[in-house]
Write a protein that holds these residues in place. Structure first.
Motif, PDB file in Angstrom:
ATOM      1  N   LEU A   7      47.171  39.077  31.515  1.00 31.22           N
ATOM      2  CA  LEU A   7      46.536  39.863  32.568  1.00 31.22           C
ATOM      3  C   LEU A   7      45.587  38.920  33.285  1.00 31.22           C
ATOM      4  N   SER A   8      45.899  38.618  34.560  1.00 33.91           N
ATOM      5  CA  SER A   8      45.104  37.607  35.254  1.00 33.91           C
ATOM      6  C   SER A   8      45.048  37.916  36.743  1.00 33.91           C
ATOM      7  N   GLY A   9      44.556  36.975  37.511  1.00 36.76           N
ATOM      8  CA  GLY A   9      44.386  37.180  38.954  1.00 36.76           C
ATOM      9  C   GLY A   9      42.909  37.150  39.301  1.00 36.76           C
ATOM     10  N   ASN A  10      42.523  37.918  40.306  1.00 34.85           N
ATOM     11  CA  ASN A  10      41.117  37.936  40.734  1.00 34.85           C
ATOM     12  C   ASN A  10      40.325  38.907  39.864  1.00 34.85           C
ATOM     13  N   ILE A  38      50.735  40.404  34.317  1.00 31.75           N
ATOM     14  CA  ILE A  38      50.325  41.282  35.408  1.00 31.75           C
ATOM     15  C   ILE A  38      49.268  40.519  36.179  1.00 31.75           C
ATOM     16  N   THR A  39      49.516  40.309  37.466  1.00 31.87           N
ATOM     17  CA  THR A  39      48.559  39.580  38.293  1.00 31.87           C
ATOM     18  C   THR A  39      47.908  40.576  39.240  1.00 31.87           C
ATOM     19  N   VAL A  40      46.592  40.594  39.219  1.00 36.25           N
ATOM     20  CA  VAL A  40      45.835  41.551  40.023  1.00 36.25           C
ATOM     21  C   VAL A  40      45.141  40.802  41.154  1.00 36.25           C
ATOM     22  N   PHE A  41      45.366  41.241  42.384  1.00 33.28           N
ATOM     23  CA  PHE A  41      44.699  40.623  43.525  1.00 33.28           C
ATOM     24  C   PHE A  41      43.725  41.605  44.146  1.00 33.28           C
ATOM     25  N   LEU A  42      42.563  41.097  44.525  1.00 35.11           N
ATOM     26  CA  LEU A  42      41.602  41.923  45.237  1.00 35.11           C
ATOM     27  C   LEU A  42      42.128  42.238  46.639  1.00 35.11           C
ATOM     28  N   GLU A  43      41.568  43.281  47.220  1.00 29.89           N
ATOM     29  CA  GLU A  43      41.957  43.735  48.556  1.00 29.89           C
ATOM     30  C   GLU A  43      42.072  42.569  49.554  1.00 29.89           C
TER      31      GLU A  43
END
Lengths: 441, 320
Positions: A292-295, A352-357
Motif C-alpha cells: 500500500l503506497s503512493g502519496n 494499491i497505489t493511492v494518489f492525492l487529488e
C-alpha cells in the motif's frame, strides 16, 4: 557482478520504493470477504459450495474448469453468505463468493510454522499436481495458471528458469520484501521448479535498486545447486517477460510466440514463494503480500487474505479518503484505476497505489513535435507516433506493418512524451482494431 | 467517486515548454558572446527578431484558426536562432521580414509546431541571404566588451579568407580567436566555446543526443581532411573549417531541431552525414563560402524519406 539489461529502448523513472524497508505485517481480518471465481486468465472456476455452507481457511470454494483455470480457496472461516455479481473495480461485473467471517479456523494439514523445509519430494508429476491443486497462478499481474507454464508441451524444451524479482513498477515493494524476508523459501521454491522442469539452471533476476535482496539471495544461493542470482539494471520495463528473457539470455521471443519458444520459463518471485508454501507447507493460495503506497504518510507491505475489500485495507491504514483523487490497483505505470472500493484483493493484486487529488489529473495534450522520444523509449522497437497517426486516420490496415500487436502495454511512450499524448491508448485501440480487421479477413 | 483513467498514471516532467526553455538556456552563452562582441547592434537585432517571431506566431495562430501554442516558447527559440544567424548590422525591417518568412511561411503555413518540413529559422535566414546579399554578407569587426561602439568597420570572415587562399599562402588567423569568437561573422556563430557549452547543457538535460552534431561535424571534417591529404593546400585546414562559419551553430542547434530531423538513431546518422557532405561540397566547390544553411535545408527535405526507410529494429522479428 555486472548488471544486465535488455537491448532495445527502456526509460529511467523514479522508482519511489517508499516501503522498501517496511517489514511485511499481517493485516487484520475483515468481517466479510468477496472471493472472485475468476482471478486468472482462462475459464472461471466452478463453484462447489452453496449459500449457508460453513467453510474454513483453505476450504476449496470453486474448482478449476479445465486446464486453463485455477482452484479458488476460502481465505477466512465462516459462512457462505451470498454468491453474487459485484463491480470488480474496473466497472465490470464479476461473480464473487461472499463469506461472513467467524473466528479464524484453518483446514487441517497446513503447516503454519516458520520451520524451513528443504527436502523436496522427488516426483515431478506429484509436484505439478500439488501446484495445480493449490490454485497457483502468476502473481506478478497476469494471472496465467502456473501449472501450464511448467508443463512443457511435446517437442519443446526449457533450459533456463528465470525467477522475476525485478519489480520495475514504481512504488511496489512486495517482491523486494519477500526476497529479503523469505529468501531461503524462494530459493527452495526455485529448486522445486527446477525439479519439475528437469533442469539445474535457474536465474533469480533482481533489480540493482534492491542491493539487500541481491546480497541475501546471493549468499544463500551458494549453498544450493542450480540456483544463481543475477543483478539487472534499474531500467523500466526490465521486469517485462520479453525484456527479462533478453537481458538474461540474450534471446528474443519471436513476434507472436511464447517464452517457451526461447527455451525459457519465467516465474514471478511471489509465485515461487506460493509454490514453496503449497509444496513444502501444504498451504493453498489464500493470501498474498500487497504493497500500500503512493502519496500516503505510512507506505507499507501487508500480508492480506484474498477477497479482502480494498476499502478495508484503506481503513485499517487510516487513509484520509476525502483527499484521495485516484486509487490504482497495481503500480502507476500499468495499474488500473479503481472505481468501487468494495472491489477485493485478488491473487494478482501486487499493490494499491493511492494518489492525492492534485496528482490525479492527466496533463494537457499539446502538438506532437516528432521528437522521437517515444521511439527511443519503446522496449519493443515500435514507433508509437506512427501507430497514433494510423489510428487517428483510420488506416488500420497499416497497423500490422507497425507491429502494434507486439506492444506490451508498458506505457513508456506515454510517459516520456513531452506533448503528453496518450500514445499507449492509441496502441490499445490499434491492437483492438487490427484484431477486428484480421478476424474479418 | 475517484478518478478513472488509463495507464500510465505518471508522466515525465519534460514538456514542450521545458524543452524549449532548456534550449534557450543552452543558447544563452551564444547570446552572451554575441552581446560581448557586437554590442548594442546585436541586442537590437535580437530583440527585433524574437519579438516579431512571437508576434507572428500569436497573430497567425489566431488568424489561421490553429491552436495557440505561443506559450510553448518555440517562437522565442526560432527568434533567437534567426538573430544568431544574422550579421549584427542587419536593418530592422529586414529582420522583421526574415521573422515573417521563418514563422509565417515555414512554420504556420504548414500547420504550426511539429508540422513544418523545413527549419523555420534557416528558411528565414536563406530568404534574407538570397534577397539581400549585400547586407547579409557585411560583417563588422567585433569590439570586445565595448557595448556602445557603433563603429562598423567591416571584417572578412575566416571562411571567405580560407576560400580565396591560394596554394602557396598560409592561413593566418589564430585558433584561439576562432575558438572564443573574436572574428567576423554572424552574431551567434563566431564563438565555438559558447556553442559547445550549450551543446553540453543540452546533452546533460537529454534534449538532444550526440548523434547529429557529432556525425555532422565528423563527416565534414573527414571530407576536409581527405582533401587536405590529396591537395596539400592550406585551404583545407580542418580545425579552422570546424571553428569558423555556421558549422557548430548549425550542427548543434539547427540540424537537431526535432521536427525537421529523423527520429531513429540510424536515420539521424544518415541525415547528419548528408549534411556534412553537402556542407563540404558547397564550401569547397560552390560559389558561396558558407554552406551550412543550404545543407541542412536540403537534408530536411529528405527527412520523411529517411523516416520511412530507416526504421528501428523491432524486437522478436529476427536480426539479419
Amino acid at each position: 557482478m555486472k548488471a544486465k539489461t535488455f537491448a532495445i529502448g527502456g526509460i529511467h523513472i523514479n522508482k519511489h520504493k517508499l516501503s522498501a524497508n517496511t517489514k511485511i505485517t499481517e493485516l487484520a481480518l475483515p468481517d466479510v470477504v468477496y472471493i472472485p471465481v475468476k482471478q486468472h486468465i482462462g475459464a472461471p472456476a466452478k463453484i462447489i459450495v452453496k449459500i449457508g455452507d460453513k467453510v474454513k481457511v483453505g476450504t476449496l470454494l470453486a474448482e478449476a474448469d479445465g486446464v486453463f483455470s485455477a482452484n479458488v480457496f476460502s481465505s477466512v472461516s465462516g459462512e457462505v453468505a451470498k454468491i453474487e455479481e459485484i463491480n470488480n473495480g474496473q466497472g465490470y461485473l464479476e461473480t464473487v463468493i461472499t463469506i461472513k467471517r467467524e473466528g479464524d479456523v484453518f483446514e487441517e494439514g497446513m503447516d503454519l510454522t516458520d520451520n524451513l523445509i528443504t527436502d523436496i519430494l522427488d516426483d515431478k508429476e506429484e509436484l505439478l499436481r500439488i501446484i495445480t491443486r493449490a490454485g497457483i497462478v502468476g502473481m506478478g499481474g497476469a494471472g496465467f495458471p502456473t501449472p501450464i507454464k511448467n508443463n512443457i508441451p511435446e517437442g519443446k524444451k526449457v533450459d533456463t528458469l528465470i525467477v522475476n524479482g525485478i519489480e520495475c513498477e514504481p512504488y511496489l515493494t512486495t517482491d523486494g520484501r519477500l526476497m529479503i524476508e523469505k529468501a531461503e523459501q524462494i530459493i527452495i521454491g526455485t529448486r522445486i521448479l527446477n525439479k519439475i522442469l528437469g533442469i539445474q539452471n535457474a536465474v533469480i533476476a533482481i533489480d540493482e535498486n534492491k542491493p539487500r535482496a541481491i546480497a541475501r539471495l546471493h549468499r544463500i544461493a551458494k549453498r544450493y545447486v542450480g540456483v544463481n542470482v543475477q543483478k539487472c539494471k534499474s531500467i523500466y520495463p526490465q521486469g517485462g517477460e520479453k525484456q527479462l528473457i533478453n537481458a538474461i539470455t540474450g534471446r528474443e521471443v519471436p513476434s507472436g510466440k511464447l517464452p517457451i519458444d526461447t527455451n525459457c520459463a519465467v516465474q514471478n518471485v511471489a509465485t515461487v514463494y506460493a509454490i514453496y508454501e503449497a509444496v513444502q507447507k501444504h498451504i493453498p493460495l489464500f493470501r498474498r503480500v500487497v504493497t500500500l503506497s503512493g502519496n500516503i504518510s505510512h507506505p507499507c507491505n501487508y500480508l492480506v487474505r484474498i477477497g479482502t475489500p480494498i476499502s478495508f485495507v484503506l481503513k485499517e491504514s487510516n487513509i484520509p479518503l476525502e483527499k484521495v483523487g485516484k486509487i490504482i490497483s497495481g503500480g502507476p505505470m500499468m495499474g488500473r484505476t479503481i472505481s468501487s472500493l468494495e472491489a477485493p484483493i485478488t491473487k494478482t493484486t501486487s499493490g494499491i497505489t493511492v494518489f492525492l487529488e492534485e496528482n490525479s489529473y492527466k496533463p494537457e495534450t499539446t502538438s506532437c513535435l516528432r521528437c522521437g522520444k517515444c521511439v527511443d523509449a519503446c522496449p519493443m522497437g515500435l514507433m508509437p507516433l506512427n501507430i497514433r497517426d494510423a489510428v487517428e486516420h483510420n488506416e488500420f490496415q497499416n497497423l500490422k506493418q507497425l507491429h502494434v500487436q507486439d506492444c506490451i502495454l508498458c506505457g513508456s511512450c506515454s510517459y516520456v512524451c513531452p506533448a503528453k499524448i496518450p500514445l499507449l491508448d492509441y496502441c490499445k485501440i490499434g491492437k483492438y482494431e487490427l484484431s477486428k480487421l484480421q478476424k474479418k479477413a | 467517486m475517484f478518478k478513472m483513467s488509463t495507464s500510465p498514471h505518471i508522466n515525465s516532467k519534460q514538456t514542450t515548454q521545458t524543452i524549449m526553455r532548456d534550449v534557450i538556456v543552452a543558447l544563452s552563452p551564444a547570446i552572451f558572446a554575441a552581446l560581448c562582441f557586437f554590442g548594442i547592434n546585436a541586442l537590437i537585432v535580437l530583440v527585433t527578431s524574437v519579438s516579431s517571431c512571437v508576434f507572428f506566431e500569436y497573430f497567425l495562430s489566431r488568424r489561421l484558426g490553429l491552436k495557440n501554442n505561443t506559450f510553448d516558447l518555440s517562437a522565442i527559440v526560432t527568434g533567437v536562432l534567426l538573430a544568431l544567424n544574422l550579421p549584427a548590422t542587419m536593418p530592422i525591417w529586414m529582420t522583421i521580414l526574415g521573422a515573417f518568412m521563418a514563422i509565417g511561411v515555414a512554420k504556420m503555413a504548414f500547420g504550426g509546431i511539429g508540422k513544418n518540413i523545413f527549419n523555420p529559422a534557416l528558411v528565414g535566414r536563406v530568404f534574407l541571404f538570397i534577397s539581400f546579399p549585400v547586407q547579409m554578407t557585411t560583417w563588422v569587426k567585433p569590439h570586445v566588451l565595448e557595448f556602445f561602439n557603433l563603429d562598423a568597420a567591416t571584417a572578412a570572415t575566416p571562411l571567405a579568407s580560407l576560400k580565396h587562399l591560394t596554394v602557396a599562402e598560409q592561413f593566418n588567423t589564430d585558433y584561439l580567436s576562432l575558438f572564443l569568437g573574436n572574428i567576423g561573422g554572424s552574431m551567434g556563430e563566431t564563438s565555438a566555446l559558447a556553442l559547445l557549452i550549450g551543446f553540453i547543457w543540452m546533452l546533460k538535460r537529454k534534449i538532444i543526443t550526440w548523434h547529429i552534431p557529432v556525425c555532422y561535424v565528423g563527416s565534414f571534417a573527414v571530407c576536409i581532411f581527405i582533401s587536405a591529404l590529396l591537395t596539400g593546400s592550406a585551404r583545407f585546414d580542418v580545425l579552422a573549417h570546424i571553428l569558423s562559419g555556421g558549422l557548430l551553430l548549425g550542427a548543434i542547434f539547427m540540424a537537431t531541431d526535432y521536427t525537421t530531423s529523423p527520429m531513429t538513431k540510424k536515420g539521424k546518422i544518415i541525415f547528419a552525414v548528408g549534411c556534412g557532405v553537402i556542407t563540404y561540397i558547397i564550401r569547397v566547390f560552390g560559389s558561396y563560402p558558407e554552406g551550412v544553411s543550404f545543407a541542412i535545408l536540403i537534408m530536411n527535405a529528405f527527412v520523411p524519406l529517411i523516416d520511412r526507410y530507416f526504421i528501428q529494429y523491432i524486437y522478436g522479428t529476427g536480426r539479419k
